[in-house]
Design a protein around this motif. Structure first.
Motif, short mmCIF file in Angstrom:
data_model
loop_
_atom_site.label_atom_id
_atom_site.label_comp_id
_atom_site.label_asym_id
_atom_site.label_seq_id
_atom_site.Cartn_x
_atom_site.Cartn_y
_atom_site.Cartn_z
N PHE A 50 -8.86 -2.28 -5.55
CA PHE A 50 -9.64 -2.81 -4.43
C PHE A 50 -9.03 -4.10 -3.88
O PHE A 50 -9.01 -4.33 -2.68
N ASN A 51 -8.55 -4.96 -4.80
CA ASN A 51 -8.04 -6.27 -4.37
C ASN A 51 -6.74 -6.17 -3.59
O ASN A 51 -6.34 -7.15 -2.94
N GLY A 58 -3.48 -6.16 6.52
CA GLY A 58 -3.16 -7.32 7.34
C GLY A 58 -3.91 -8.58 6.99
O GLY A 58 -3.81 -9.59 7.69
N GLY A 59 -4.71 -8.54 5.92
CA GLY A 59 -5.45 -9.72 5.50
C GLY A 59 -6.93 -9.61 5.79
O GLY A 59 -7.37 -8.82 6.63
N MET A 60 -7.72 -10.42 5.09
CA MET A 60 -9.17 -10.35 5.19
C MET A 60 -9.69 -10.61 6.60
O MET A 60 -10.74 -10.09 7.00
N VAL A 148 -11.36 -7.24 8.43
CA VAL A 148 -11.13 -6.33 7.31
C VAL A 148 -12.09 -6.62 6.15
O VAL A 148 -12.67 -5.70 5.56
N GLY A 149 -12.27 -7.90 5.83
CA GLY A 149 -13.15 -8.25 4.73
C GLY A 149 -14.56 -7.73 4.92
O GLY A 149 -15.18 -7.23 3.97
N ASP A 164 -12.03 1.02 -10.45
CA ASP A 164 -11.38 -0.18 -9.93
C ASP A 164 -10.39 0.15 -8.83
O ASP A 164 -9.78 -0.74 -8.25
N ASN A 165 -10.22 1.43 -8.54
CA ASN A 165 -9.18 1.86 -7.62
C ASN A 165 -9.71 2.86 -6.60
O ASN A 165 -10.79 3.42 -6.76
#
Length: 206
Positions: A50-51, A58-60, A148-149, A164-165
């Protein structure tokens, strides 16, 4: 508790085949819908934590347009189709016949985005059904435009206790001279993950 990362290479190859078949069907449908030839590169299909997902997108704080469908039947979970605003504008101009301002998506534009996202997600869902012999029901697609976040917060919070995936499919293709990248995320719930493991010959749990 077992998750995607514990699948053996043969099972992960099956998931990659899901990505290949789904992408081929999705691009064929999108090409017909847009009336444009689309040149496709080989999709990248990965099991990721997930992380890792925000950086891949492209970032949060990167703005993306997301189409989310929930599935039921033999597989309960979420498929999410994520595209950039630049691709969204190209797509809408082709579908609607006039330019659409970035982020200014009225009911007509949102409906068009939902239809494309539904076609893309269902291409993978149909591939999953065919490969594993599952019957899968699909909800009405939901469209969101956000960072995205924020787009990822609901599915990740909801499914984080199952694994976790997740399965990340990255598609790269060309429409005219424009290079396009889109992503599909697949997050099944716990019981569905067990069915997938069983269908590909993997015992669930340790």
């Amino acid at each position: 508790m077992k998750d995607y990362m514990e699948l053996d290479s043969a099972a992960q190859d099956m998931l990659k085949e899901l990505g290949n078949i789904g992408t081929g069907n999705a691009i064929t449908a999108l090409s017909a819908m847009l009336g444009k030839e689309i040149v496709m590169e080989c999709p990248e299909v990965r099991v990721v934590g997930f992380n890792e997902v925000p950086d891949t997108l492209g970032g949060m704080e990167a703005i993306r347009v997301g189409v989310l469908v929930q599935t039921g039947g033999d597989i309960s979970g979420i498929f999410m189709f994520l595209i950039s605003e630049s691709f969204t504008q190209v797509m809408l101009e082709q579908l609607l016949g006039f330019p659409v301002e970035a982020g200014a998506y009225d009911e007509l534009a949102s409906s068009a985005i939902a239809e494309v996202g539904n076609i893309m997600c269902c291409s993978y869902i149909n591939a999953l059904s065919s490969l594993l012999g599952f019957k899968v029901e699909v909800s009405v697609p939901e469209v969101s435009r956000d960072m995205v976040g924020s787009l990822l917060s609901v599915p990740i919070i909801y499914f984080a206790d199952h694994s976790d995936n997740l399965l990340l499919i990255e598609d790269r293709y060309f429409i005219d001279d424009q290079s396009i990248v889109s992503h599909v995320l697949f997050l099944p719930n716990l019981e569905s993950l067990k069915r997938i493991f069983s269908a590909v010959g993997e015992p669930y749990g340790r």
